[in-house]
Motif scaffolding. Sequence first.
Motif, PDB file in Angstrom:
ATOM      1  N   MET A  87       0.853  -1.179   0.000  1.00  0.00           N
ATOM      2  CA  MET A  87       0.000   0.000   0.000  1.00  0.00           C
ATOM      3  C   MET A  87       0.896   1.238   0.000  1.00  0.00           C
ATOM      4  O   MET A  87       1.760   1.379   0.840  1.00  0.00           O
ATOM      5  N   GLU A  88       0.664   2.079  -0.949  1.00  0.00           N
ATOM      6  CA  GLU A  88       1.399   3.326  -1.051  1.00  0.00           C
ATOM      7  C   GLU A  88       0.703   4.382  -0.198  1.00  0.00           C
ATOM      8  O   GLU A  88      -0.515   4.336  -0.006  1.00  0.00           O
ATOM      9  N   GLN A  89       1.478   5.338   0.314  1.00  0.00           N
ATOM     10  CA  GLN A  89       0.894   6.412   1.118  1.00  0.00           C
ATOM     11  C   GLN A  89       1.205   7.754   0.483  1.00  0.00           C
ATOM     12  O   GLN A  89       2.282   7.956  -0.075  1.00  0.00           O
ATOM     13  N   LEU A  90       0.236   8.652   0.585  1.00  0.00           N
ATOM     14  CA  LEU A  90       0.394  10.012   0.076  1.00  0.00           C
ATOM     15  C   LEU A  90       0.153  10.970   1.233  1.00  0.00           C
ATOM     16  O   LEU A  90      -0.934  10.974   1.815  1.00  0.00           O
ATOM     17  N   LYS A  91       1.171  11.747   1.577  1.00  0.00           N
ATOM     18  CA  LYS A  91       1.045  12.690   2.690  1.00  0.00           C
ATOM     19  C   LYS A  91       0.460  14.000   2.183  1.00  0.00           C
ATOM     20  O   LYS A  91       0.895  14.535   1.171  1.00  0.00           O
ATOM     21  N   LEU A  92      -0.530  14.491   2.910  1.00  0.00           N
ATOM     22  CA  LEU A  92      -1.189  15.742   2.543  1.00  0.00           C
ATOM     23  C   LEU A  92      -0.382  16.943   3.008  1.00  0.00           C
ATOM     24  O   LEU A  92       0.164  16.936   4.114  1.00  0.00           O
ATOM     25  N   LYS A  93      -0.333  17.972   2.178  1.00  0.00           N
ATOM     26  CA  LYS A  93       0.269  19.241   2.572  1.00  0.00           C
ATOM     27  C   LYS A  93      -0.802  20.134   3.190  1.00  0.00           C
ATOM     28  O   LYS A  93      -0.531  20.919   4.074  1.00  0.00           O
ATOM     29  N   ASP A  94      -2.028  20.001   2.689  1.00  0.00           N
ATOM     30  CA  ASP A  94      -3.176  20.742   3.203  1.00  0.00           C
ATOM     31  C   ASP A  94      -4.119  19.746   3.867  1.00  0.00           C
ATOM     32  O   ASP A  94      -3.804  18.576   4.008  1.00  0.00           O
ATOM     33  N   GLU A  95      -5.304  20.199   4.234  1.00  0.00           N
ATOM     34  CA  GLU A  95      -6.260  19.309   4.900  1.00  0.00           C
ATOM     35  C   GLU A  95      -6.971  18.378   3.920  1.00  0.00           C
ATOM     36  O   GLU A  95      -7.443  17.316   4.319  1.00  0.00           O
ATOM     37  N   THR A  96      -7.060  18.779   2.642  1.00  0.00           N
ATOM     38  CA  THR A  96      -7.737  17.950   1.634  1.00  0.00           C
ATOM     39  C   THR A  96      -6.939  17.946   0.338  1.00  0.00           C
ATOM     40  O   THR A  96      -6.074  18.793   0.129  1.00  0.00           O
ATOM     41  N   ILE A  97      -7.260  16.981  -0.513  1.00  0.00           N
ATOM     42  CA  ILE A  97      -6.713  16.918  -1.866  1.00  0.00           C
ATOM     43  C   ILE A  97      -7.803  16.323  -2.758  1.00  0.00           C
ATOM     44  O   ILE A  97      -8.560  15.459  -2.309  1.00  0.00           O
ATOM     45  N   LYS A  98      -7.894  16.800  -3.979  1.00  0.00           N
ATOM     46  CA  LYS A  98      -8.890  16.268  -4.904  1.00  0.00           C
ATOM     47  C   LYS A  98      -8.419  14.918  -5.437  1.00  0.00           C
ATOM     48  O   LYS A  98      -7.220  14.668  -5.565  1.00  0.00           O
TER      49      LYS A  98
END
Length: 68
Positions: free
Chosen positions: A1-12
């Motif tokens: 499972m790959e993870q994507l860290k958010l810079k803001d509170e949401t991402i589209k």
Amino acid sequence: MEQLKLKDETIKLGQALKAAGIVQSGVEAKYIIQDGLVKVNGKIENQRGKKLVKGDCIEYNGETLSIC
């Protein structure tokens, strides 16, 4: 499972797919989402602009991406 860290509170959704390298362009993301090939939290998602938050899980083509 790959993870994507958010810079803001949401991402589209489309942006997340592109940022993770699952698709090469926003146009490609648009088509796979419109074709019902992407699931968010186990449900097919048809909105490219769907806002994702920490804890959401994306599935596409056997790959899983976790938003953290």
